[in-house]
Design a protein around this motif. Structure first.
Motif, PDB file in Angstrom:
ATOM      1  N   LYS A  42       0.832  -1.211   0.000  1.00 43.34           N
ATOM      2  CA  LYS A  42       0.000   0.000   0.000  1.00 43.34           C
ATOM      3  C   LYS A  42       0.862   1.254   0.000  1.00 43.34           C
ATOM      4  CE  LYS A  42      -1.911  -1.106   3.934  1.00 43.34           C
ATOM      5  NZ  LYS A  42      -1.283  -2.399   4.245  1.00 43.34           N
ATOM      6  N   SER A  43       1.844   1.286   0.922  1.00 39.45           N
ATOM      7  CA  SER A  43       2.700   2.480   1.002  1.00 39.45           C
ATOM      8  C   SER A  43       3.467   2.665  -0.298  1.00 39.45           C
ATOM      9  CB  SER A  43       3.678   2.359   2.162  1.00 39.45           C
ATOM     10  OG  SER A  43       2.970   2.278   3.371  1.00 39.45           O
ATOM     11  N   THR A  44       3.937   1.569  -0.856  1.00 42.75           N
ATOM     12  CA  THR A  44       4.694   1.652  -2.102  1.00 42.75           C
ATOM     13  C   THR A  44       3.838   2.272  -3.205  1.00 42.75           C
ATOM     14  OG1 THR A  44       5.888  -0.325  -1.414  1.00 42.75           O
ATOM     15  CG2 THR A  44       6.081   0.306  -3.720  1.00 42.75           C
ATOM     16  N   CYS A  88       3.228  10.829   5.144  1.00 42.80           N
ATOM     17  CA  CYS A  88       3.737   9.468   5.120  1.00 42.80           C
ATOM     18  C   CYS A  88       3.406   8.745   6.419  1.00 42.80           C
ATOM     19  CB  CYS A  88       5.240   9.449   4.878  1.00 42.80           C
ATOM     20  SG  CYS A  88       5.659  10.140   3.284  1.00 42.80           S
ATOM     21  N   GLN A  89       3.715   7.461   6.408  1.00 44.29           N
ATOM     22  CA  GLN A  89       3.300   6.615   7.523  1.00 44.29           C
ATOM     23  C   GLN A  89       4.079   6.917   8.807  1.00 44.29           C
ATOM     24  OE1 GLN A  89       3.283   2.560   6.275  1.00 44.29           O
ATOM     25  NE2 GLN A  89       2.028   1.890   7.963  1.00 44.29           N
ATOM     26  N   ASP A  90       5.400   7.078   8.664  1.00 43.86           N
ATOM     27  CA  ASP A  90       6.232   7.325   9.840  1.00 43.86           C
ATOM     28  C   ASP A  90       6.155   8.798  10.213  1.00 43.86           C
ATOM     29  OD1 ASP A  90       8.053   7.573  11.798  1.00 43.86           O
ATOM     30  OD2 ASP A  90       9.791   6.952  10.620  1.00 43.86           O
ATOM     31  N   LEU A 165      -2.477  10.222   1.626  1.00 43.47           N
ATOM     32  CA  LEU A 165      -2.322  10.062   3.066  1.00 43.47           C
ATOM     33  C   LEU A 165      -2.126   8.586   3.399  1.00 43.47           C
ATOM     34  CD1 LEU A 165      -5.422  12.266   3.932  1.00 43.47           C
ATOM     35  CD2 LEU A 165      -3.067  13.037   3.640  1.00 43.47           C
ATOM     36  N   ASP A 166      -1.006   8.288   4.047  1.00 44.90           N
ATOM     37  CA  ASP A 166      -0.699   6.897   4.378  1.00 44.90           C
ATOM     38  C   ASP A 166      -1.029   6.628   5.847  1.00 44.90           C
ATOM     39  OD1 ASP A 166       0.170   4.323   4.346  1.00 44.90           O
ATOM     40  OD2 ASP A 166       2.186   4.757   3.604  1.00 44.90           O
ATOM     41  N   GLU A 167      -2.118   5.949   6.065  1.00 43.82           N
ATOM     42  CA  GLU A 167      -2.604   5.609   7.406  1.00 43.82           C
ATOM     43  C   GLU A 167      -2.600   6.814   8.349  1.00 43.82           C
ATOM     44  OE1 GLU A 167      -1.528   1.861   8.926  1.00 43.82           O
ATOM     45  OE2 GLU A 167      -1.130   0.992   6.966  1.00 43.82           O
ATOM     46  N   PRO A 168      -3.353   7.842   7.998  1.00 42.32           N
ATOM     47  CA  PRO A 168      -3.315   9.070   8.801  1.00 42.32           C
ATOM     48  C   PRO A 168      -4.066   8.953  10.123  1.00 42.32           C
ATOM     49  CG  PRO A 168      -4.932   9.306   7.068  1.00 42.32           C
ATOM     50  CD  PRO A 168      -4.272   7.961   6.862  1.00 42.32           C
TER      51      PRO A 168
HETATM   52 MG   LIG Z   1       2.472   1.063   4.879  1.00 41.32          MG
END
Ligand SMILES: [Mg+2]
Ligand SMILES: Nc1ncnc2c1ncn2[C@@H]1O[C@H](COP(=O)(O)OP(=O)(O)O)[C@@H](O)[C@H]1O
Lengths: 317, 259
Positions: A42-44, A88-90, A165-168
């Motif tokens: 997903k993030s990719t 991003c996720q982090d 938005l990655d897992e916000p």
């Molecule tokens: Mg991810």
């Protein structure tokens, strides 16, 4: 508009493609949810949309990705970033400042928003995300969820055409997650913003997304409106995506030949459906038995939820 | 963990030191530190130390200043002991096989501790009362430092506590698995910690990488000296402070030359 065609990507460190054969067209102003098991890519996929791939992570890039008319391979990352805002996720490593206000200013300053306009942009974005009270706080004193909201506000202030938005809401409680989705939907409608959002909580996505994309091991398994995707409850479960209970229930009822209507995305839908069934019940005792059987058969919590809500509504009348 | 969290972290406030221009602040601190190395006059060093703590009290940072003074003292103790054992001058106090511990050595040892503490406190105070962003932005605006260098500097400072937290986290996880960090000799402790450096290194590289990416997608490459929204003008207090600190340096040099 985002157009991804025949896209595959292999990180330099990995031996095989992490995402492959992706074909996806996202119209302007759409609200798109991406979900899938951990490590499914997903993030990719989001990196492909915001240009981080191929500009920051080296690897083998096949196919083409066009965002707002820009080919992400040909344009430089800064140019893409003018159109696409990313969270991003982090979350911790994304903060460039020690104070919320400075964090908000950073992108605005860099993209050359005129100094007269900056103040309005900052306060509007903080209000839109509902964190005006955090403005003078130090970033380190914030909770994970608050940091996520700050990162979101800092991007919203830039008024991008596309939000990736990655897992916000990963660190938010369920109520705050819903609140963030509400804010996002309202904001996106007002500004015509396209929203692409990675989310584990499929129940949330099915309430808000126009298009739900399910990824399995780097491939798109489903890409359709949530109602249609949720028809495949069994398959979703087998690839590690949990369906909302109401959807599972509908699915089970269909399998048992008790129900033929659309899939209920949430309890509200199901209450509507049950009411319909019970309305029919007064006319024909047959269908009343069918609905009652259905509720008795599954015995799931969802059944109780639905029955309870229906009873409440009935009692109120 | 909590001890690590507070490290070099901005402490909000409205004291004079908080409000000063960041560039003026760091220059004043540097001038005082240099002054401490220009003279060995104990009275002068003691005065500077008192001045340091007066400043710390003024911006309500006495606790942090005390902690820092303690840490620097412990660190400089090694140098002080060497001084004590090797500088056999003055009146003999304790005989040693190779000479003696004399009053000269004692004074030398005290000077070293006093000097290092007096020089370190102002620098760290400035770190505590200045937002890293302000320091970087004013360096870029006032001193025309290229933004890339300023960003590298602030990121480094920003990541020190993050890495220390990571390390603490890894050690906690290992302790939970039965590794005993709190027992045995230093050599044994270090031997236990070395393997932990690899996951720490991997996570540091990943984190700095994603930090760089996050900055880049927010227009890092477009940033120029004019980008900064906040202005950092020099006020009267900044000039006065600079003059005072230059004065302190001059006094130190004169003391160093004539006494
Ligand atoms: Mg991810
Ligand atoms: N920067 C990277 N370099 C190399 N491999 C990566 C990188 N980021 C992710 N991967 C690998 O790609 C796969 C998919 O990861 P990711 O896209 O983060 O999945 P998800 O977001 O769905 O959890 C994982 O196997 C992961 O190890």
């Amino acid at each position: 508009m985002i157009e991804i065609s025949n896209f595959s990507f292999t990180y330099r460190e990995s031996s095989e493609p992490v995402v492959r054969d992706i074909n996806l067209t996202i119209p302007d102003g759409a609200f798109v949810g991406i979900t899938g098991a951990a490590g499914s890519g997903k993030s990719t996929l989001t990196y492909a949309m915001n240009g981080i791939i191929p500009h920051c992570y080296p690897g083998d890039f096949y196919g083409s990705v066009k965002v707002c008319g820009l080919d992400t391979v040909e344009c430089d990352l800064t140019e893409i970033s003018r159109h696409v805002g990313s969270v991003c996720q982090d979350i911790d490593s994304q903060m460039v400042s020690s104070i919320v206000e400075d964090e908000m200013l950073y992108g605005l300053e860099n993209f050359g928003v005129s100094h007269e306009e900056i103040e309005t942009r900052v306060s509007e974005a903080l209000d839109a995300i509902g964190i005006a009270d955090l403005r003078d706080r130090t970033i380190d004193s914030l909770s994970g969820g608050q940091k996520q909201k700050v990162a979101l506000a800092a991007i919203v202030a830039l008024r991008p055409d596309v939000l990736v938005l990655d897992e916000p809401t990963a660190e938010l409680d369920p109520a705050s997650s819903v609140a963030v989705y509400e804010l996002l939907r309202r904001y996106a409608r007002e500004h015509g913003t396209t929203v692409v959002i990675v989310e584990q909580k499929i129940a949330l996505l099915s309430d808000y997304a126009d298009l739900l994309v399910v990824i399995e091991s780097g491939r798109i398994r489903f890409a359709d409106c949530p109602e249609n995707v949720l028809e495949h409850a069994d398959e979703l479960l087998s690839i590690g995506v949990n369906c909302p209970r109401s959807a599972t229930l509908c699915h089970d009822m269909k399998a048992a030949g008790l129900y033929a209507g659309p899939i209920c995305r949430n309890v509200e839908d199901a209450v509507g459906m049950a009411e319909q069934a019970l309305g029919l019940a007064s006319a024909s005792p047959e269908s009343s038995r069918t609905a009652a059987d259905a509720f008795a058969m599954t015995g799931a919590q969802a059944t109780a939820d639905i029955a309870e809500r229906t009873a409440e509504k009935g009692g109120a009348r | 963990m909590s001890a690590v969290r507070g490290f070099l972290e901005y402490v909000p406030g409205t004291s004079l030191l908080h409000r000063m221009n960041p560039v003026a602040k760091i220059f004043c601190a540097l001038l005082i530190s240099v002054a401490c190395f220009c003279t060995s006059n104990l009275i002068f060093l003691a005065c500077v130390l008192i001045f340091d703590f007066a400043l710390a009290a003024h911006c309500k940072m006495t606790r942090q200043a005390m902690g820092l003074a303690k840490a620097v003292t412990i660190f400089s103790l090694i140098l002080a002991v060497i001084q004590l054992l090797t500088n056999s001058t003055g009146i003999e106090l304790v005989p040693l096989p190779w000479g003696y511990i004399g009053t000269g050595g004692v004074i030398g040892a005290v000077t070293i501790i006093l000097r290092l503490v007096a020089a370190a406190v102002p620098l760290f105070l400035v770190m505590y009362v200045t937002k890293m962003t302000d320091l970087a932005n004013s360096m870029v605006k006032v001193l025309h430092v290229p933004y890339k260098y300023a960003f590298t500097f602030t990121s480094t400072v920003h990541f020190i506590p993050v890495f220390m937290n990571d390390m603490a986290g890894i050690m906690e996880a290992q302790t939970a698995r039965g590794v005993q960090f709190d027992q045995g000799s230093i050599v044994k402790k270090i031997r236990l910690m070395v393997p932990l450096c690899i996951p720490l290194l991997v996570s540091s590289v990943r984190k700095t990488n994603s930090a760089a990416i996050a900055a880049e997608v927010r227009g890092f490459n477009l940033r120029t000296r004019e980008s900064g929204f906040k202005q950092y003008p020099f006020a009267a207090r900044d000039f006065v402070s600079l003059v005072i600190c230059v004065g302190i340096l001059v006094v130190a040099i004169l003391l160093g030359v004539f006494f």
